[in-house]
Design an enzyme around this catalytic site. Structure first.
Site, PDB file in Angstrom:
ATOM      1  CG  ASP A 196      -0.388  -0.518   2.473  1.00 17.36           C
ATOM      2  OD1 ASP A 196       0.720  -1.086   2.440  1.00 17.36           O
ATOM      3  OD2 ASP A 196      -1.011  -0.336   3.534  1.00 17.36           O
ATOM      4  CG  ASP A 237      -1.783  -7.824 -12.655  1.00 19.44           C
ATOM      5  OD1 ASP A 237      -1.496  -7.130 -13.645  1.00 19.44           O
ATOM      6  OD2 ASP A 237      -2.792  -8.541 -12.598  1.00 19.44           O
TER       7      ASP A 237
END
Ligand code: NAD
Length: 356
Positions: free
Chosen positions: A223, A247
């Site tokens: 994050d 990804d």
């Protein structure tokens, strides 16, 4: 040296851009005394039309017996109605698995002349952005055990994130090796504050780090990494992460650099054989119209020369030629801006060859 390359032009703009990449390789061959030979095989929609299968066995065999694989892109609306197993994109997963390509390398480079395409403020970007995302490609949650059922709260489903030490070690080695060839800085991205699997990831990365004392290693939770990419992307040199985090992070990284037509990628495994392709898709909307930007595919050739064949000087020659053409103001339509000279796919390929 002689190099045998398997060529999958694919669908949509695939043939347009791969033709230019081959032209560039031939120019490098002439200049530096290498002989590149090409064997064209089918995958994706073109293979479905010809054989009924997205990835024919012949394609797998030719790729396995080559020194590396050049891929354009696959897919298109003609095949969208087919079931998952039969769709063109299935060829990509099949090729990665058959060739044992577990590391996806995506450089994110923003050229100063293309800064207008970058959605981030000038003062954050500075003169140039240049970092690489190394994403694990064949493990993690996309490949873990999954299931579904019915419970007292209704339907449920689950996907499992699993990595073995071996899987983490080999991608970490890959990333450290790349860091050694660049700025010797590596940031490992995980979620070790929450996930058991990330704690294993971090432990193994720290073990591998002992063999690379010259590389400065850091760790970020995913994050925070997503945030840092926007507020201070210049801090990164090489980022290594798992399949799902990679990804997301690599798409974020590519958007920072503006045009999708500029970004190359390499998929590597244990051997020197790699698969080299642009990150974009088959762009059926502009296929066969001499509009596609071939630069992502052309820079993928530089990656092939560097990572599969250890031809650093030749790789640099391609990258410098691309930079020169951009500096001189030549643009395909996707990166066109005021005061520049618009050229088509073929002309862009020719200009890069001339600069080489
Ligand atoms: P896309 O990347 O093909 O196109 C998105 C947009 O970017 C389009 O407007 C297109 O014209 C433009 N664009 C892409 N590459 C460009 C280039 N080199 N030069 C100029 N403009 C370019 O993504 P999409 O439209 O979502 O997908 C089209 C097809 O490609 C689908 O069938 C999809 O499944 C497939 N696809 C394949 C790959 C691959 O082969 N690796 C990757 C992504 C998507």
């Amino acid at each position: 040296m002689d190099y045998n390359l398997a060529v999958i032009k694919g669908d949509g703009i695939g043939p347009d851009i791969v033709d230019q990449a081959i032209k560039v390789l031939d120019t490098i061959g002439t200049k530096y005394g290498h002989d590149f030979s090409y064997k064209e095989v089918l995958a994706g929609g073109a293979a479905i039309d010809a054989t009924g299968e997205p990835l024919p066995q012949e394609t797998i065999d030719v790729c396995k017996n080559s020194d590396s694989v050049i891929l354009g892109a696959v897919g298109g609306w003609q095949w969208d109605h087919l079931p998952g197993e039969k769709r063109p994109e299935k060829a990509l997963l099949g090729l990665r698995a058959e060739l044992g390509l577990y590391a996806n390398i995506r450089p994110a480079v923003l050229y100063k002349e293309l800064k207008a395409a970058c959605p981030i403020k000038d003062e954050i970007i500075g003169d140039k952005l240049d970092f690489v995302v190394v994403r694990e490609l064949t493990g993690g949650i996309y490949f873990g055990k999954r299931g579904q059922g019915k419970g007292e709260n209704g339907d449920y489903s689950y996907d499992t994130m699993m990595y073995s030490e071996m899987e983490v070690r080999r991608i970490a080695i890959n990333a450290f090796d790349i860091a050694m060839k660049r700025g010797k800085k590596l940031c490992s991205v995980d979620k070790a504050n929450v996930l058991e699997n990330s704690r294993l990831w971090r432990k193994v990365v720290l073990e591998v780090a002992k063999d690379y004392p010259e590389v400065e290693l850091s760790h970020l939770y995913v994050d925070n990494a997503a945030m840092q990419l926007v507020i201070n992307p210049k801090q990164f040199d090489v980022i290594v992460t798992g399949n799902m985090f990679g990804d997301i992070i690599s798409d974020e990284a590519s958007m920072i650099t503006g045009s999708i037509g500029m970004l190359p990628s390499a998929s590597l495994g244990n051997s020197k054989l790699g698969m080299y392709e642009p990150i974009h898709g088959s762009a059926p909307d502009i296929a066969g119209q001499d509009k596609a930007n071939p630069i992502a595919t052309i820079i993928s050739m530089a990656m092939m020369l560097r990572y599969s064949f250890d031809l650093e000087e030749e790789a640099k020659a391609i990258e410098v030629a691309v930079e020169k053409v951009i500096e001189e103001g030549f643009r395909t339509i996707d990166i066109m801006s005021e005061g520049c000279i618009q050229v088509g796919t073929i002309k862009m390929g020719e200009l890069i060859c001339e600069r080489i």
